[in-house]
Design a protein around this motif. Sequence first.
Motif, PDB file in Angstrom:
ATOM      1  N   LEU A  33      -7.408   3.243  -2.530  1.00  0.00           N
ATOM      2  CA  LEU A  33      -7.672   3.019  -1.099  1.00  0.00           C
ATOM      3  C   LEU A  33      -9.103   3.462  -0.801  1.00  0.00           C
ATOM      4  O   LEU A  33      -9.456   4.617  -1.060  1.00  0.00           O
ATOM      5  N   ILE A  49      -3.814   0.510  -3.071  1.00  0.00           N
ATOM      6  CA  ILE A  49      -3.482  -0.823  -2.553  1.00  0.00           C
ATOM      7  C   ILE A  49      -3.207  -1.706  -3.768  1.00  0.00           C
ATOM      8  O   ILE A  49      -3.899  -1.585  -4.785  1.00  0.00           O
ATOM      9  N   ALA A  94       0.867  -1.182   0.000  1.00  0.00           N
ATOM     10  CA  ALA A  94       0.000   0.000   0.000  1.00  0.00           C
ATOM     11  C   ALA A  94       0.896   1.221   0.000  1.00  0.00           C
ATOM     12  O   ALA A  94       1.919   1.245   0.692  1.00  0.00           O
ATOM     13  N   ALA A 137      -5.029  -0.851   5.738  1.00  0.00           N
ATOM     14  CA  ALA A 137      -5.180  -1.733   4.565  1.00  0.00           C
ATOM     15  C   ALA A 137      -4.160  -2.862   4.621  1.00  0.00           C
ATOM     16  O   ALA A 137      -4.458  -3.995   4.231  1.00  0.00           O
TER      17      ALA A 137
END
Length: 330
Positions: free
Chosen positions: A116, A88, A70, A125
Amino acid sequence: MIQPFDALVVNKHKDQFSVKLQKLAIEDLPEGEVLIHVQYSGINYKDSLATIPNGNIVKTYPLVPGIDLAGVVVSSKNPRFQEGDEVIATSYEIGVSHFGGYSEYARIPAKWVVPLPKGLTLKEAMIIGTAGFTAALSVLRLEENGVSPEKGRLLVTGATGGVGSFAVSILSSLGYVVEASTGKDSEQEYLKNLGATSIISRNEVYDGKIKALGKQKWAAAVDPVGGEPLASLLSQIQYGGSVAVSGLTAGINLPTTVFPFILRGVNLLGIDSVYCPMEVRLEVWNRLATDFKTANIEGFVQQEISLQQLPEVLPTLLKGQARGRTIVKL
Ligand SMILES: NC(=O)c1ccc[n+]([C@@H]2O[C@H](COP(=O)([O-])OP(=O)(O)OC[C@H]3O[C@@H](n4cnc5c(N)ncnc54)[C@H](OP(=O)(O)O)[C@@H]3O)[C@@H](O)[C@H]2O)c1
């Protein structure tokens, strides 16, 4: 101009196998439309396998492992993404044949990149990562197959692992009665805190004998363990129930009979996070940011480590001792 940066590189040449921190330049990265300044990655079982000589995960050497990442977009040749976007990228060929997340920079094909979702930070995440994603996809598939809290008690196997921990937490926050099975007696408190209603030993699911049909104990199950315990579990699922299987921690052979399927209408649902279609992927991430989001997401973090610590921490996951998630801060 981006200066040479740190990455973990695995290499195999004839009998020589190495896992080393190295300096890379942007030109060393594989093709891809989106250049990402990686902020966080994580460790999955597959990442540990990627860093041992016979793990059968890596398709091309040398490789930067790390199936999850991420970060922030540095530049993009695809109009879906702009400089500064938080994104991500998990699975597909990442960390398998395409350089992955154990690197300060990654260049990723746009079709593998997910914006995201609102409601999650980059760190959250990666606490979720492929493990949490797989748990969420399992829950989604159970829902699609008619499982709901009114149907009765659900089982989560391998409950202290990455997939298992998230499954317990998501299901309990959705109002399910969740029984967690574990091989770790010491982790009762951890599982209670995640929302498990009751905790049983692995041996209660599978005691070494597989019956064709057993007592109907659970309405459904999330199973990242597979193998013989799954065969035993299938024989104990209620009429019309479902099992979402994602893993092989206990082995790849499934010595079951057709009876749970043809006499009890049990569904065995296969869960694949790797090539999960993008529209489903976006739905799962959005649910992870909304109704699947757990109150204490930081509670999943067993440890936060640096790139430098990876070589010593990666092998520990292969011993089945994991509890929750290990995340990597780049
Ligand atoms: N299909 C997919 O897309 C997908 C995605 C992610 C992961 N996976 C797979 O799912 C599995 C779990 O991944 P993970 O990230 O959750 O791994 P993990 O964090 O290492 O957790 C695995 C857990 O399984 C349990 N376990 C270990 N050995 C066992 C045995 N012999 N019998 C029964 N249970 C055992 C342990 O939990 P307890 O001690 O609590 O029982 C362990 O913590 C792996 O096989 C992984 O490759 C698949």
